[in-house]
Write a protein that holds these residues in place. Sequence first.
Motif, PDB file in Angstrom:
ATOM      1  N   GLN A 167     -77.393  99.864  26.916  1.00 27.40           N
ATOM      2  CA  GLN A 167     -78.328 100.983  26.892  1.00 27.40           C
ATOM      3  C   GLN A 167     -79.767 100.527  26.679  1.00 27.40           C
ATOM      4  OE1 GLN A 167     -76.888 103.776  23.963  1.00 27.40           O
ATOM      5  NE2 GLN A 167     -74.830 103.827  24.858  1.00 27.40           N
ATOM      6  N   ARG A 168     -79.935  99.240  26.343  1.00 29.31           N
ATOM      7  CA  ARG A 168     -81.255  98.603  26.239  1.00 29.31           C
ATOM      8  C   ARG A 168     -82.178  99.322  25.252  1.00 29.31           C
ATOM      9  NH1 ARG A 168     -79.123  94.187  28.502  1.00 29.31           N
ATOM     10  NH2 ARG A 168     -79.444  93.977  30.741  1.00 29.31           N
ATOM     11  N   ARG A 169     -81.618  99.707  24.131  1.00 29.79           N
ATOM     12  CA  ARG A 169     -82.442 100.350  23.111  1.00 29.79           C
ATOM     13  C   ARG A 169     -83.292  99.305  22.400  1.00 29.79           C
ATOM     14  NH1 ARG A 169     -77.700 104.388  20.734  1.00 29.79           N
ATOM     15  NH2 ARG A 169     -77.764 105.872  22.482  1.00 29.79           N
ATOM     16  N   PRO A 170     -84.288  99.736  21.593  1.00 32.00           N
ATOM     17  CA  PRO A 170     -85.170  98.769  20.934  1.00 32.00           C
ATOM     18  C   PRO A 170     -84.393  97.692  20.169  1.00 32.00           C
ATOM     19  CG  PRO A 170     -86.034 100.981  20.657  1.00 32.00           C
ATOM     20  CD  PRO A 170     -84.690 101.128  21.317  1.00 32.00           C
ATOM     21  N   ASP A 171     -84.801  96.455  20.348  1.00 35.82           N
ATOM     22  CA  ASP A 171     -84.212  95.300  19.666  1.00 35.82           C
ATOM     23  C   ASP A 171     -82.719  95.127  19.972  1.00 35.82           C
ATOM     24  OD1 ASP A 171     -86.651  94.677  18.446  1.00 35.82           O
ATOM     25  OD2 ASP A 171     -86.239  96.020  16.765  1.00 35.82           O
ATOM     26  N   PHE A 172     -82.265  95.594  21.141  1.00 35.60           N
ATOM     27  CA  PHE A 172     -80.840  95.510  21.448  1.00 35.60           C
ATOM     28  C   PHE A 172     -80.351  94.067  21.478  1.00 35.60           C
ATOM     29  CE2 PHE A 172     -82.872  94.959  25.520  1.00 35.60           C
ATOM     30  CZ  PHE A 172     -82.041  94.118  26.241  1.00 35.60           C
ATOM     31  N   PHE A 173     -81.167  93.144  22.007  1.00 31.62           N
ATOM     32  CA  PHE A 173     -80.729  91.749  22.092  1.00 31.62           C
ATOM     33  C   PHE A 173     -80.709  91.072  20.721  1.00 31.62           C
ATOM     34  CE2 PHE A 173     -81.687  87.203  22.644  1.00 31.62           C
ATOM     35  CZ  PHE A 173     -80.561  86.815  23.345  1.00 31.62           C
ATOM     36  N   PRO A 174     -81.787  91.113  19.938  1.00 30.21           N
ATOM     37  CA  PRO A 174     -81.731  90.484  18.609  1.00 30.21           C
ATOM     38  C   PRO A 174     -80.624  91.061  17.731  1.00 30.21           C
ATOM     39  CG  PRO A 174     -83.988  91.046  19.173  1.00 30.21           C
ATOM     40  CD  PRO A 174     -83.127  91.664  20.212  1.00 30.21           C
ATOM     41  N   ARG A 175     -80.401  92.372  17.820  1.00 28.93           N
ATOM     42  CA  ARG A 175     -79.364  92.978  16.990  1.00 28.93           C
ATOM     43  C   ARG A 175     -77.976  92.485  17.401  1.00 28.93           C
ATOM     44  NH1 ARG A 175     -78.462  97.893  17.598  1.00 28.93           N
ATOM     45  NH2 ARG A 175     -79.842  98.442  19.344  1.00 28.93           N
ATOM     46  N   ALA A 176     -77.764  92.348  18.702  1.00 29.62           N
ATOM     47  CA  ALA A 176     -76.480  91.833  19.186  1.00 29.62           C
ATOM     48  C   ALA A 176     -76.276  90.392  18.746  1.00 29.62           C
ATOM     49  CB  ALA A 176     -76.407  91.944  20.708  1.00 29.62           C
ATOM     50  N   VAL A 177     -77.327  89.588  18.844  1.00 30.74           N
ATOM     51  CA  VAL A 177     -77.240  88.182  18.430  1.00 30.74           C
ATOM     52  C   VAL A 177     -76.921  88.076  16.947  1.00 30.74           C
ATOM     53  CG1 VAL A 177     -78.593  86.076  18.085  1.00 30.74           C
ATOM     54  CG2 VAL A 177     -78.737  87.316  20.263  1.00 30.74           C
ATOM     55  N   VAL A 219     -74.035  85.118  23.272  1.00 29.24           N
ATOM     56  CA  VAL A 219     -73.121  84.219  22.563  1.00 29.24           C
ATOM     57  C   VAL A 219     -73.813  82.905  22.220  1.00 29.24           C
ATOM     58  CG1 VAL A 219     -70.968  82.911  22.730  1.00 29.24           C
ATOM     59  CG2 VAL A 219     -71.062  85.265  23.565  1.00 29.24           C
ATOM     60  N   GLY A 220     -74.570  82.344  23.179  1.00 31.90           N
ATOM     61  CA  GLY A 220     -75.273  81.093  22.919  1.00 31.90           C
ATOM     62  C   GLY A 220     -76.281  81.220  21.793  1.00 31.90           C
ATOM     63  N   TYR A 221     -77.081  82.277  21.831  1.00 30.34           N
ATOM     64  CA  TYR A 221     -78.058  82.511  20.773  1.00 30.34           C
ATOM     65  C   TYR A 221     -77.358  82.764  19.440  1.00 30.34           C
ATOM     66  CZ  TYR A 221     -82.543  82.675  23.262  1.00 30.34           C
ATOM     67  OH  TYR A 221     -83.696  82.345  23.946  1.00 30.34           O
ATOM     68  N   ALA A 222     -76.243  83.490  19.463  1.00 30.71           N
ATOM     69  CA  ALA A 222     -75.515  83.780  18.230  1.00 30.71           C
ATOM     70  C   ALA A 222     -74.996  82.497  17.582  1.00 30.71           C
ATOM     71  CB  ALA A 222     -74.358  84.734  18.518  1.00 30.71           C
ATOM     72  N   ILE A 223     -74.522  81.560  18.397  1.00 30.36           N
ATOM     73  CA  ILE A 223     -74.066  80.276  17.860  1.00 30.36           C
ATOM     74  C   ILE A 223     -75.239  79.534  17.226  1.00 30.36           C
ATOM     75  CG2 ILE A 223     -73.108  78.018  18.459  1.00 30.36           C
ATOM     76  CD1 ILE A 223     -71.505  79.429  20.676  1.00 30.36           C
ATOM     77  N   ASN A 224     -76.371  79.494  17.917  1.00 28.87           N
ATOM     78  CA  ASN A 224     -77.563  78.854  17.352  1.00 28.87           C
ATOM     79  C   ASN A 224     -77.981  79.512  16.049  1.00 28.87           C
ATOM     80  OD1 ASN A 224     -77.804  77.149  19.626  1.00 28.87           O
ATOM     81  ND2 ASN A 224     -78.976  78.674  20.747  1.00 28.87           N
ATOM     82  N   TRP A 225     -77.986  80.833  16.036  1.00 31.56           N
ATOM     83  CA  TRP A 225     -78.413  81.592  14.860  1.00 31.56           C
ATOM     84  C   TRP A 225     -77.480  81.335  13.683  1.00 31.56           C
ATOM     85  CZ3 TRP A 225     -76.707  85.472  11.606  1.00 31.56           C
ATOM     86  CH2 TRP A 225     -77.693  86.162  10.885  1.00 31.56           C
ATOM     87  N   ILE A 235     -85.644  80.060  18.290  1.00 25.51           N
ATOM     88  CA  ILE A 235     -84.614  79.559  19.196  1.00 25.51           C
ATOM     89  C   ILE A 235     -85.119  79.581  20.636  1.00 25.51           C
ATOM     90  CG2 ILE A 235     -82.310  79.991  20.149  1.00 25.51           C
ATOM     91  CD1 ILE A 235     -81.538  81.134  17.391  1.00 25.51           C
ATOM     92  N   THR A 236     -85.764  80.700  21.013  1.00 19.93           N
ATOM     93  CA  THR A 236     -86.308  80.825  22.370  1.00 19.93           C
ATOM     94  C   THR A 236     -87.342  79.730  22.636  1.00 19.93           C
ATOM     95  OG1 THR A 236     -85.963  83.217  22.370  1.00 19.93           O
ATOM     96  CG2 THR A 236     -87.549  82.350  23.949  1.00 19.93           C
ATOM     97  N   ALA A 237     -88.203  79.486  21.674  1.00 25.45           N
ATOM     98  CA  ALA A 237     -89.242  78.459  21.842  1.00 25.45           C
ATOM     99  C   ALA A 237     -88.636  77.076  22.016  1.00 25.45           C
ATOM    100  CB  ALA A 237     -90.187  78.484  20.652  1.00 25.45           C
ATOM    101  N   LEU A 238     -87.609  76.754  21.229  1.00 22.90           N
ATOM    102  CA  LEU A 238     -86.986  75.437  21.318  1.00 22.90           C
ATOM    103  C   LEU A 238     -86.210  75.271  22.625  1.00 22.90           C
ATOM    104  CD1 LEU A 238     -85.760  75.075  17.619  1.00 22.90           C
ATOM    105  CD2 LEU A 238     -87.484  73.658  18.756  1.00 22.90           C
TER     106      LEU A 238
END
Length: 298
Positions: free
Chosen positions: A72-82, A277-283, A293-296
Amino acid sequence: MFKKRTDLALEAQELWRESAERTSRLPGVKAVKRKQEGYTVTEVRVLDERGAEALGKPVGSYRTVDLAGFWQRRPDFFPRAVRTVGTELRELLAPEGAVLVVGLGNDAMTPDAIGPETLRHLLVTRHLIASLPKQFAGFRPVAAFAAGVLGTTGVESAEAVRALVGETKPGCVIAVDALAARRMGRVCNTVQLSDAGITPGSGVGNHRAALSRETLGVPVIAIGVPTVVEASTLAADLLEEAGIPDFDPARLRTGGGEMTVTTRDIDAQVRDLAKVVGYAINWALQELEIEEITALLS
């Protein structure tokens, strides 16, 4: 009797309750539901052999994150999922030690590519820590391995991973693979995390040797994303929903073998969920914020 197929412990529990209209408490299994960052997380714990036999799953914790709201692409949907997936993963991991992340599956077949695609978003640090220990002292050692498939490598994933574990000696293995769901509503809408290991190829019906503590000698955390549904399982559910519970199971099987069904935009969904999933593992492994993480990675 026709057996509906699923790799999700949550759905296996549902199927048990549906069989013979069982309403009693499932012995050896405990389920807990909670909210995390706006996403629903259901943990199914298989406590003993009674539960393992009832669900057809090894003893362990199975955590299913419902990411339907992600699309649904609500605000901060990606960071919250990660953070949601990362929090569940962090609770299953030891607090320190080297980690080997294995991407299982075939990157030439989109529904089976979630494992290799995840590695594209992984911070690999083992070699950096070895060569620049002072600069990377705050990072956890992480190595990555795309296992490939037997048809193209001639080597079982379990054989290759076992050899690599023996050489690199990680404290833990994280294995990422595609799964099969029972319902289309859970395809690319859920992520399952488990400390009970995984059987490579299960999502596309090509079961291989298991990756587990017993086979590798170290804890194995499995992360699975359902990307397909068996056509016969889907047909059986649709018939039951239409009020036709009595049908010939044999007619649901195709003459040329079992077919699987996926979504029409599976390419985009696999790419997006592999990034989660990749970002979640890093986090979960590194003391970093998502922006770092994005910068690296860039």
